[in-house]
Design a protein around this motif. Structure first.
Motif, PDB file in Angstrom:
ATOM      1  N   LYS A  22     -39.667 -61.302 -27.999  1.00  0.00           N
ATOM      2  CA  LYS A  22     -40.403 -62.297 -27.546  1.00  0.00           C
ATOM      3  C   LYS A  22     -41.385 -63.305 -28.608  1.00  0.00           C
ATOM      4  CE  LYS A  22     -44.096 -64.039 -24.450  1.00  0.00           C
ATOM      5  NZ  LYS A  22     -45.490 -63.722 -25.325  1.00  0.00           N
ATOM      6  N   ASN A  23     -42.186 -62.272 -29.229  1.00  0.00           N
ATOM      7  CA  ASN A  23     -43.147 -63.263 -30.074  1.00  0.00           C
ATOM      8  C   ASN A  23     -42.538 -63.648 -31.399  1.00  0.00           C
ATOM      9  OD1 ASN A  23     -45.124 -63.164 -27.898  1.00  0.00           O
ATOM     10  ND2 ASN A  23     -46.282 -61.545 -28.712  1.00  0.00           N
ATOM     11  N   ASP A  49     -40.234 -67.982 -21.553  1.00  0.00           N
ATOM     12  CA  ASP A  49     -40.837 -68.725 -22.700  1.00  0.00           C
ATOM     13  C   ASP A  49     -39.684 -69.239 -23.738  1.00  0.00           C
ATOM     14  OD1 ASP A  49     -43.311 -68.113 -21.299  1.00  0.00           O
ATOM     15  OD2 ASP A  49     -44.251 -67.605 -23.270  1.00  0.00           O
ATOM     16  N   ARG A  97     -47.276 -70.687 -24.897  1.00  0.00           N
ATOM     17  CA  ARG A  97     -48.000 -70.527 -26.008  1.00  0.00           C
ATOM     18  C   ARG A  97     -47.489 -70.934 -27.366  1.00  0.00           C
ATOM     19  NH1 ARG A  97     -53.403 -70.129 -26.775  1.00  0.00           N
ATOM     20  NH2 ARG A  97     -54.043 -69.384 -28.727  1.00  0.00           N
ATOM     21  N   GLY A 120     -49.514 -69.916 -21.977  1.00  0.00           N
ATOM     22  CA  GLY A 120     -49.629 -68.597 -22.278  1.00  0.00           C
ATOM     23  C   GLY A 120     -50.380 -67.935 -21.280  1.00  0.00           C
ATOM     24  N   ASP A 121     -50.488 -66.555 -21.632  1.00  0.00           N
ATOM     25  CA  ASP A 121     -51.465 -65.744 -20.755  1.00  0.00           C
ATOM     26  C   ASP A 121     -52.961 -66.209 -20.612  1.00  0.00           C
ATOM     27  OD1 ASP A 121     -49.589 -64.160 -19.693  1.00  0.00           O
ATOM     28  OD2 ASP A 121     -49.820 -62.559 -21.250  1.00  0.00           O
ATOM     29  N   ILE A 123     -55.988 -64.740 -20.606  1.00  0.00           N
ATOM     30  CA  ILE A 123     -56.455 -63.561 -20.848  1.00  0.00           C
ATOM     31  C   ILE A 123     -57.782 -63.508 -21.619  1.00  0.00           C
ATOM     32  CG2 ILE A 123     -54.439 -62.038 -20.605  1.00  0.00           C
ATOM     33  CD1 ILE A 123     -53.711 -62.616 -23.453  1.00  0.00           C
ATOM     34  N   ARG A 346     -58.372 -59.273 -20.051  1.00  0.00           N
ATOM     35  CA  ARG A 346     -57.060 -58.737 -19.767  1.00  0.00           C
ATOM     36  C   ARG A 346     -57.098 -57.264 -19.024  1.00  0.00           C
ATOM     37  NH1 ARG A 346     -53.106 -58.717 -25.051  1.00  0.00           N
ATOM     38  NH2 ARG A 346     -51.208 -59.553 -23.575  1.00  0.00           N
ATOM     39  N   ILE A 389     -48.491 -61.248 -18.167  1.00  0.00           N
ATOM     40  CA  ILE A 389     -47.206 -60.730 -18.567  1.00  0.00           C
ATOM     41  C   ILE A 389     -47.467 -59.300 -18.653  1.00  0.00           C
ATOM     42  CG2 ILE A 389     -47.704 -61.459 -20.906  1.00  0.00           C
ATOM     43  CD1 ILE A 389     -44.763 -61.283 -21.517  1.00  0.00           C
ATOM     44  N   ARG A 390     -48.372 -58.715 -19.444  1.00  0.00           N
ATOM     45  CA  ARG A 390     -48.400 -57.337 -19.628  1.00  0.00           C
ATOM     46  C   ARG A 390     -49.008 -56.613 -18.564  1.00  0.00           C
ATOM     47  NH1 ARG A 390     -44.628 -57.952 -23.259  1.00  0.00           N
ATOM     48  NH2 ARG A 390     -45.103 -59.507 -24.877  1.00  0.00           N
ATOM     49  N   ARG A 416     -41.652 -64.226 -18.308  1.00  0.00           N
ATOM     50  CA  ARG A 416     -42.033 -64.872 -19.373  1.00  0.00           C
ATOM     51  C   ARG A 416     -41.450 -64.173 -20.541  1.00  0.00           C
ATOM     52  NH1 ARG A 416     -46.220 -66.384 -21.992  1.00  0.00           N
ATOM     53  NH2 ARG A 416     -47.770 -65.156 -21.123  1.00  0.00           N
TER      54      ARG A 416
HETATM   55  C1  LIG Z   1     -50.124 -62.575 -24.468  1.00  0.00           C
HETATM   56  C2  LIG Z   1     -48.939 -62.821 -24.670  1.00  0.00           C
HETATM   57  O1  LIG Z   1     -48.037 -63.913 -24.569  1.00  0.00           O
HETATM   58  P1  LIG Z   1     -48.586 -65.145 -24.793  1.00  0.00           P
HETATM   59  O2  LIG Z   1     -49.304 -65.342 -26.320  1.00  0.00           O
HETATM   60  O3  LIG Z   1     -47.171 -65.742 -24.939  1.00  0.00           O
HETATM   61  O4  LIG Z   1     -49.415 -65.642 -23.631  1.00  0.00           O
HETATM   62  C3  LIG Z   1     -47.911 -61.267 -24.639  1.00  0.00           C
HETATM   63  O5  LIG Z   1     -46.783 -61.402 -25.271  1.00  0.00           O
HETATM   64  O6  LIG Z   1     -48.740 -60.294 -24.347  1.00  0.00           O
END
Ligand SMILES: C=C(OP(=O)(O)O)C(=O)O
Ligand SMILES: CC(=O)N[C@H]1[C@@H](OP(=O)(O)OP(=O)(O)OC[C@H]2O[C@@H](n3ccc(=O)[nH]c3=O)[C@H](O)[C@@H]2O)O[C@H](CO)[C@@H](O)[C@@H]1O
Length: 435
Positions: A22-23, A49, A97, A120-121, A123, A346, A389-390, A416
């Motif tokens: 993903k990232n 995403d 994000r 994005g999250d 967190i 988180r 997500i996590r 996502r």
């Molecule tokens: C925090 C995350 O994603 P994002 O930066 O897209 O919120 C993640 O992939 O754990």
């Protein structure tokens, strides 16, 4: 809002193939804007995403042609910059994000960039200072207007290479600055650069496009600017966070799984951290075999003191796997301190795990102590909501290991970043229904 109904106590057996990362995908997709020539990307994960970013690129005028299920050809020969001023752009870019990394490429190629406060999250604070510090070092002007709900703008008639020492090794920040610097005049040196495999992959792709980046994989990047970039092909690495999630899931549910094609050298310290939890892993070629384990015992440090698992910029342990490590420790033998240094919100999801019967003390927003149950007691299924997500996948792991049925709401968070997770896990024995 969709939910998962999870029937616990199901053991899985079989093979699972990790999705594309993903990232990494979010960086690589933004980079296609840097060139007029076609760029074909393979192993693109089919997740929210990433799909939203592809949709955004399409709206900007980038021609996106699906070549195969997970391969897309991007042609950014014509980009409609007016779109960046539209309400639709504001709404769509704010939904994830990764869209923040459109700033560097549009600045480099079209001399300006515009982005709403990215999503994005949620967190904790997720500042963007490092991104703009880098752009300004390259000669860009920066403007932030709070009135429109937070719009960041950068423009530069001319970008010029510079030396910069980043205040933190920001992942998306480094990607953004690298993508701006590749087309700047002269040499840019970025010290304290992030060096996750995502960034290594981005730099390798940019070099194949004609960029001149050295120091790839280290925290000191040197970039000789070039006039223009050409097209290329790129294949995404397997998602290391998904791989870690599967390891934790197997241990908690006593499943026997083989995670295929993991690109082991790119996993860094990840397998080692799960081994410290006492989980047996066998590296078989490029696969990871996790046997069904009734018990796993947390290691202590050499002096006998209690294990701590904390996050750190790469090559340290990624913060994106700490929630998974935390949930996996619930059925281990022993005690571990989980220290989430980077993000301040988180760990709050542990209240759900405690309600399920886990022995966890949330010491403060950054630290939680898990006292493993050593399978003396099973978690019980409850109704819960996925906050990010996590944490969402961690709750899924807890639910899969629990007695009875659980409902996990707000699974859009999980979607996502995890491709058809229910279908893929059900194929090897899980029982998850999407409601
Ligand atoms: C925090 C995350 O994603 P994002 O930066 O897209 O919120 C993640 O992939 O754990
Ligand atoms: C789309 C994407 O790629 N998202 C990832 C990216 O987010 P993102 O690029 O947004 O995260 P950053 O790397 O900028 O930083 C994350 C947080 O950690 C803090 N920080 C960062 C570096 C540092 O050396 N010290 C420090 O404390 C920052 O202040 C910030 O609060 O990287 C994060 C950190 O790996 C991951 O959780 C995200 O999944």
């Amino acid at each position: 809002m969709a939910s998962f109904k999870v029937t616990g106590s199901r053991q899985m057996k079989g093979e699972i193939i990790p999705q594309g990362a993903k990232n990494e995908a979010l960086q690589i997709l933004c980079a296609v804007v840097l060139t007029k020539e076609p760029v074909t990307i393979h192993n693109i994960p089919n997740i929210r995403d990433v799909n939203q970013l592809i949709d955004l690129l399409g709206d900007m005028g980038v021609r996106c042609t699906r070549m195969a299920e997970s391969s897309v050809k991007f042609d950014a020969s014509e980009v409609n910059l007016d779109y960046l001023n539209s309400e639709t752009y504001k709404r769509k870019a704010a939904a994830l994000r990764g869209s923040v990394m459109l700033l560097g490429p549009t600045l480099a190629r079209f001399k300006k960039g515009r982005i709403p406060s990215p999503g994005g999250d949620k967190i904790g604070r997720r500042r963007l200072d490092t991104h703009f510090y880098g752009f300004m070092k390259l000669g860009a002007k920066f403007n932030y207007s709070q009135e429109e709900g937070g719009i960041y703008e950068v423009d530069a008639s001319h970008l010029k290479g510079a030396y910069m020492l980043l205040d933190e090794a920001s992942v998306t920040g480094t990607a953004n600055i690298v993508m701006a610097a590749v087309l700047a005049e002269g040499t840019t040196t970025i010290y304290n650069a992030a060096c996750e495999p995502y960034l290594q992959q981005l730099c390798k792709m940019l070099n194949r496009m004609g960029a001149k980046i050295t120091g790839v994989g280290s925290n000191l990047l040197t970039i000789e600017g070039v006039e223009s970039l050409n097209g290329t092909e790129h294949t995404m690495l397997p998602d290391m966070i998904e791989i870690g999630s599967f390891i934790g899931m197997a241990a908690m549910t006593q499943s026997e799984i083989t995670i295929k094609n993991c690109s082991i050298p790119d996993l860094g310290i990840i397998p080692l951290v799960f081994q410290k939890l006492g989980i047996k892993l066998e590296i078989r070629g490029d696969d990871i075999y996790v046997p069904s384990q009734e018990h796993y015992e947390l290691e202590t440090f050499i002096d006998g003191s209690m294990l701590t698992v904390s996050d750190h910029p790469w090559p340290g342990f990624t913060p994106d796997l700490l929630s998974i490590v935390l949930v996996t420790a619930i059925q281990a033998k022993g005690t571990v301190l989980i220290h989430q240094k980077m993000f301040e919100s988180r760990l709050f999801f542990v209240d759900k795990l405690i309600e399920m019967g886990a022995q966890i003390i949330l010491c403060d927003p950054h630290r939680a102590t898990v006292v493993g149950l050593n399978r003396q007691q099973q978690l019980r299924g409850i109704r819960m909501t996925s906050p990010d997500i996590r944490a969402g996948v961690s709750l899924l792991i807890a639910a899969m290991s629990a007695k009875g049925t659980s409902i996990i709401e707000n699974i859009e968070q999980i979607d996502r970043g995890y491709q058809n997770i229910d279908t893929r896990l059900n194929a090897i024995g899980a029982e998850i229904v999407r409601l």
